[in-house]
Design a protein around this motif. Structure first.
Motif, PDB file in Angstrom:
ATOM      1  N   PHE A  24      -5.048   9.948   4.115  1.00  0.00           N
ATOM      2  CA  PHE A  24      -5.399  11.337   3.881  1.00  0.00           C
ATOM      3  C   PHE A  24      -6.908  11.529   3.898  1.00  0.00           C
ATOM      4  CE2 PHE A  24      -4.721  15.566   2.659  1.00  0.00           C
ATOM      5  CZ  PHE A  24      -5.730  15.911   1.777  1.00  0.00           C
ATOM      6  N   LEU A  64     -12.826   6.345  -4.346  1.00  0.00           N
ATOM      7  CA  LEU A  64     -11.866   6.209  -3.245  1.00  0.00           C
ATOM      8  C   LEU A  64     -12.600   6.077  -1.912  1.00  0.00           C
ATOM      9  CD1 LEU A  64      -9.020   6.229  -2.180  1.00  0.00           C
ATOM     10  CD2 LEU A  64      -9.100   8.708  -2.127  1.00  0.00           C
ATOM     11  N   ASN A  92      -7.506  19.723  -6.513  1.00  0.00           N
ATOM     12  CA  ASN A  92      -8.629  20.149  -7.339  1.00  0.00           C
ATOM     13  C   ASN A  92      -8.189  21.109  -8.432  1.00  0.00           C
ATOM     14  OD1 ASN A  92     -10.635  18.663  -6.230  1.00  0.00           O
ATOM     15  ND2 ASN A  92     -11.253  20.202  -4.748  1.00  0.00           N
ATOM     16  N   VAL A 143      -6.154  19.469  -0.667  1.00  0.00           N
ATOM     17  CA  VAL A 143      -7.336  19.263  -1.509  1.00  0.00           C
ATOM     18  C   VAL A 143      -7.437  20.374  -2.539  1.00  0.00           C
ATOM     19  CG1 VAL A 143      -9.851  19.291  -1.497  1.00  0.00           C
ATOM     20  CG2 VAL A 143      -8.649  17.947   0.173  1.00  0.00           C
ATOM     21  N   GLY A 193       0.810  -1.213   0.000  1.00  0.00           N
ATOM     22  CA  GLY A 193       0.000   0.000   0.000  1.00  0.00           C
ATOM     23  C   GLY A 193       0.843   1.262   0.000  1.00  0.00           C
ATOM     24  N   LYS A 221     -11.841  16.428   9.576  1.00  0.00           N
ATOM     25  CA  LYS A 221     -12.025  17.876   9.658  1.00  0.00           C
ATOM     26  C   LYS A 221     -13.194  18.322   8.795  1.00  0.00           C
ATOM     27  CE  LYS A 221      -7.306  18.878  10.672  1.00  0.00           C
ATOM     28  NZ  LYS A 221      -6.025  19.390  10.228  1.00  0.00           N
ATOM     29  N   GLY A 278       0.657  13.473   2.330  1.00  0.00           N
ATOM     30  CA  GLY A 278       0.058  14.018   1.121  1.00  0.00           C
ATOM     31  C   GLY A 278      -1.086  13.165   0.602  1.00  0.00           C
ATOM     32  N   PHE A 279      -1.403  13.350  -0.663  1.00  0.00           N
ATOM     33  CA  PHE A 279      -2.535  12.690  -1.282  1.00  0.00           C
ATOM     34  C   PHE A 279      -2.193  12.344  -2.717  1.00  0.00           C
ATOM     35  CE2 PHE A 279      -6.647  11.335  -1.981  1.00  0.00           C
ATOM     36  CZ  PHE A 279      -7.274  12.008  -3.017  1.00  0.00           C
ATOM     37  N   ARG A 296      -6.672  19.097 -11.180  1.00  0.00           N
ATOM     38  CA  ARG A 296      -7.702  18.348 -11.913  1.00  0.00           C
ATOM     39  C   ARG A 296      -8.501  19.266 -12.819  1.00  0.00           C
ATOM     40  NH1 ARG A 296      -9.463  13.730  -7.803  1.00  0.00           N
ATOM     41  NH2 ARG A 296      -9.696  15.426  -6.330  1.00  0.00           N
ATOM     42  N   ASN A 337      -1.843   3.472   1.042  1.00  0.00           N
ATOM     43  CA  ASN A 337      -1.853   4.000   2.407  1.00  0.00           C
ATOM     44  C   ASN A 337      -2.051   5.504   2.413  1.00  0.00           C
ATOM     45  OD1 ASN A 337      -1.216   1.451   3.058  1.00  0.00           O
ATOM     46  ND2 ASN A 337       0.953   1.841   3.441  1.00  0.00           N
ATOM     47  N   VAL A 338      -1.377   6.155   1.468  1.00  0.00           N
ATOM     48  CA  VAL A 338      -1.436   7.617   1.397  1.00  0.00           C
ATOM     49  C   VAL A 338      -2.866   8.084   1.171  1.00  0.00           C
ATOM     50  CG1 VAL A 338      -0.913   9.461  -0.237  1.00  0.00           C
ATOM     51  CG2 VAL A 338       0.923   8.107   0.734  1.00  0.00           C
ATOM     52  N   GLU A 339      -3.564   7.423   0.215  1.00  0.00           N
ATOM     53  CA  GLU A 339      -4.915   7.867  -0.113  1.00  0.00           C
ATOM     54  C   GLU A 339      -5.872   7.658   1.049  1.00  0.00           C
ATOM     55  OE1 GLU A 339      -4.697   5.373  -3.706  1.00  0.00           O
ATOM     56  OE2 GLU A 339      -5.903   6.923  -4.628  1.00  0.00           O
ATOM     57  N   ILE A 354     -13.669  17.676   5.604  1.00  0.00           N
ATOM     58  CA  ILE A 354     -13.299  17.997   4.224  1.00  0.00           C
ATOM     59  C   ILE A 354     -13.303  16.722   3.400  1.00  0.00           C
ATOM     60  CG2 ILE A 354     -11.525  18.998   2.749  1.00  0.00           C
ATOM     61  CD1 ILE A 354     -10.382  20.277   5.276  1.00  0.00           C
ATOM     62  N   ARG A 355     -13.952  16.772   2.230  1.00  0.00           N
ATOM     63  CA  ARG A 355     -13.896  15.624   1.327  1.00  0.00           C
ATOM     64  C   ARG A 355     -12.838  15.889   0.281  1.00  0.00           C
ATOM     65  NH1 ARG A 355     -20.015  13.875  -0.140  1.00  0.00           N
ATOM     66  NH2 ARG A 355     -19.111  11.966  -0.975  1.00  0.00           N
ATOM     67  N   VAL A 356     -12.184  14.819  -0.184  1.00  0.00           N
ATOM     68  CA  VAL A 356     -11.002  15.022  -1.027  1.00  0.00           C
ATOM     69  C   VAL A 356     -11.325  15.665  -2.371  1.00  0.00           C
ATOM     70  CG1 VAL A 356      -9.646  13.225   0.023  1.00  0.00           C
ATOM     71  CG2 VAL A 356     -11.091  12.678  -1.912  1.00  0.00           C
ATOM     72  N   ASP A 357     -12.586  15.639  -2.811  1.00  0.00           N
ATOM     73  CA  ASP A 357     -12.854  16.381  -4.030  1.00  0.00           C
ATOM     74  C   ASP A 357     -13.466  17.740  -3.736  1.00  0.00           C
ATOM     75  OD1 ASP A 357     -15.211  15.402  -3.150  1.00  0.00           O
ATOM     76  OD2 ASP A 357     -15.621  14.160  -4.887  1.00  0.00           O
ATOM     77  N   GLY A 358     -13.430  18.176  -2.493  1.00  0.00           N
ATOM     78  CA  GLY A 358     -13.859  19.522  -2.168  1.00  0.00           C
ATOM     79  C   GLY A 358     -15.357  19.672  -1.935  1.00  0.00           C
ATOM     80  N   GLN A 386      -8.090  11.525   7.422  1.00  0.00           N
ATOM     81  CA  GLN A 386      -7.643  12.721   8.135  1.00  0.00           C
ATOM     82  C   GLN A 386      -8.471  13.931   7.706  1.00  0.00           C
ATOM     83  OE1 GLN A 386      -4.006  14.329   6.757  1.00  0.00           O
ATOM     84  NE2 GLN A 386      -3.478  15.302   8.672  1.00  0.00           N
ATOM     85  N   VAL A 405       3.136   4.203  -1.458  1.00  0.00           N
ATOM     86  CA  VAL A 405       3.213   4.871  -2.749  1.00  0.00           C
ATOM     87  C   VAL A 405       4.676   5.159  -3.049  1.00  0.00           C
ATOM     88  CG1 VAL A 405       2.593   6.951  -4.025  1.00  0.00           C
ATOM     89  CG2 VAL A 405       0.953   5.913  -2.495  1.00  0.00           C
TER      90      VAL A 405
END
Lengths: 228, 272
Positions: free
Chosen positions: B14, B210, A205, A201, A113, B21, A150-151, A208, B9-11, B23-27, B17, A115
């Protein structure tokens, strides 16, 4: 603006080579030679630079090619290496020693898992692709290796390629206001890290959204996101 | 391998996390749908739904057949779903998810009697209409269920079957050139609304891919415009309290009205 030529698969491409006898033509990605004619194999914009011709297509499924930087996810660990998913048809092999400063006694241990940012070393249609996480000539990591925090998100291959040439307007617009780190894989995966989840985020965005925007629209879009 | 592979793991770290708070990762907000676009046509009974990155195409077709012997006066409605590697890499062959979605859409539409099957009867015991709904998933961006139910209802409402005149023992099926085809008789429109849960009080509406891969449990409530619950679906995953379920139903009630309005607009736009 120069003439933009869009080709579809199967279109015959006129490269002007037929006029000169014995001309040597280099066909890049997206073009195939069918007897005496050159035809396009993918849909996209035709480019040429001297005697090199290629088609800049845009897809989301990655076909590995040697020397390209990719972002992968470790899916398994075998005796001699890790199996890394880089989004291609077959998972890539990452040897255990393909890291900076790795020896038989001192090997990094990556969990499933994780990255990683690596470079494609072997890519052909007969074997599984292979990647390495350092520059094997200099022995230095040069940014490759495990990515923590990060993400990571997926994007189209065309957007990833445009982001890599450091002239990408969206990255410049973001960088002037916001500190962040980014690792771009030509396999359509981008890793970003900024201060805190909100900013990360926002960067993700912005990148993207920038796919179909030109430079001025990118700057406008980034400004709107930062003002919110 | 999108459906089976775990996210990195990163995705997932995050995502959790950020969700902590709010917040959704696509805003988006936690109770926001992604951008929903419905387009009907050009053929009758064709509807394509874009829900964020998820794309579904629904096609309705019909033919005349013999009814089941134990239901001689009812027509037949059949459902099938196709989830291939077009939608995401690694989805080959008949996957469990494909079958699960087809069954869920079937349950939602057939058991809630959304389509009037008695109106599909031509000659009792001999000829009835067999209406087939085929779902093709063109892109897997998460939450296939909601997109599938919206596409199914839009396609069924958009569909026109040939007109039939019954004269004693004979049934004449008019071609579409002779007489205008007629719509199906649809009692109500059940719409699925899905939620993802991440432990504690974290819940999101319309999970993206995700979020779907990271969630601990998922819950789908199917409602129609008359504020009736047509189905509840919770298969596996961490348990939910009745209070969480009640809250989801309240949120879904609002969303279903918005979705039904969008379907109406799309149907109007296609005939305009």
């Amino acid at each position: 603006m120069a003439d933009v030529k869009v080709v579809l698969p199967g279109d015959v491409v006129d490269t002007g080579a037929a006029a000169q006898e014995g001309a040597v033509l280099r066909l890049g990605p997206g073009l195939v030679q069918a007897s005496e004619r050159t035809s396009a194999a993918v849909a996209g914009v035709l480019h040429s630079d001297g005697d090199v011709w290629w088609v800049a297509g845009n897809r989301r499924r990655y076909v590995p090619a040697e020397g390209e930087p990719v972002v992968g996810v470790v899916v398994a660990r075998h005796g001699e290496g890790y199996r890394v998913d880089i989004g291609s048809a077959h998972d890539a092999l990452l040897p255990l020693l393909a890291f900076e400063g790795a020896t038989k006694r001192n090997k990094p241990s990556l969990a499933v898992g994780t990255v990683v940012y690596g470079r494609v070393v072997v890519a052909n249609s007969f074997m599984d692709p292979e990647i390495e996480c350092y520059n094997s000539h200099t022995g230095k990591s040069e940014g490759y290796g495990e990515l923590t925090g990060g993400f990571m998100f997926k994007c189209s291959l065309g957007l990833a390629r445009r982001l890599i040439g450091s002239k990408a307007p969206v990255l410049a617009a973001l960088g002037s206001d916001l500190p962040f780190e980014v690792a771009i894989g030509v396999n359509g995966r981008v890793w970003v890290s900024a201060e805190g989840p909100e900013k990360t985020v926002l960067v993700a965005n912005a990148i993207r959204n920038s796919e179909y925007l030109d430079a001025k629209q990118c700057r406008q879009m980034v400004k709107e996101l930062l003002d919110r | 391998m999108v459906a089976e592979i775990e996210p990195s793991n990163v995705e997932s770290a995050f995502l959790l996390q950020a969700l902590g708070k709010g917040i959704r990762v696509d805003g988006r907000g936690i109770h926001d749908y992604r951008r929903l676009r419905i387009s009907c046509g050009p053929a009758a009974g064709m509807a394509e739904v874009h829900l964020g990155q998820t794309r579904v195409l629904a096609r309705v077709s019909c033919e005349v057949t013999r009814p089941f012997p134990d239901r001689a006066t009812e027509g037949i409605v059949q459902f099938s779903a196709e989830l291939s590697s077009l939608a995401a890499p690694g989805l080959e062959g008949k996957t469990a998810q494909e079958v699960a979605i087809a069954r869920m859409v079937e349950r939602v539409i057939r058991q809630s009697r959304a389509v009037d099957t008695e109106a599909l009867c031509i000659l009792a015991g001999e000829k009835v209409w067999l209406v087939r709904l085929d779902l093709h998933f063109l892109d897997h961006g998460g939450n296939l269920m909601d997109a599938a139910s919206i596409a199914a209802i839009a396609a069924l409402k958009h569909f026109r079957r040939p007109d039939v005149t019954v004269d004693g023992e004979n049934a004449i099926i008019h071609s579409v050139r002779e007489r205008n085809p007629v719509p199906l008789s649809i009692h109500h429109s059940p719409i699925c609304v899905s939620f993802g849960f991440f432990g504690g009080d974290l819940v999101v509406l319309d999970p993206s891919l995700l979020e779907e891969q990271t969630q601990q449990s998922s819950f789908t409530v199917t409602l129609n415009a008359h504020r009736e619950i047509c189905a509840l679906n919770k298969a596996g995953g961490a348990p939910l309290s009745p209070k969480q379920i009640q809250r989801c139903i309240q949120i879904a009630l609002v969303k279903v009205d918005e979705v039904n309005e969008k379907i109406q607009d799309a149907l109007k736009a296609s005939t305009a």
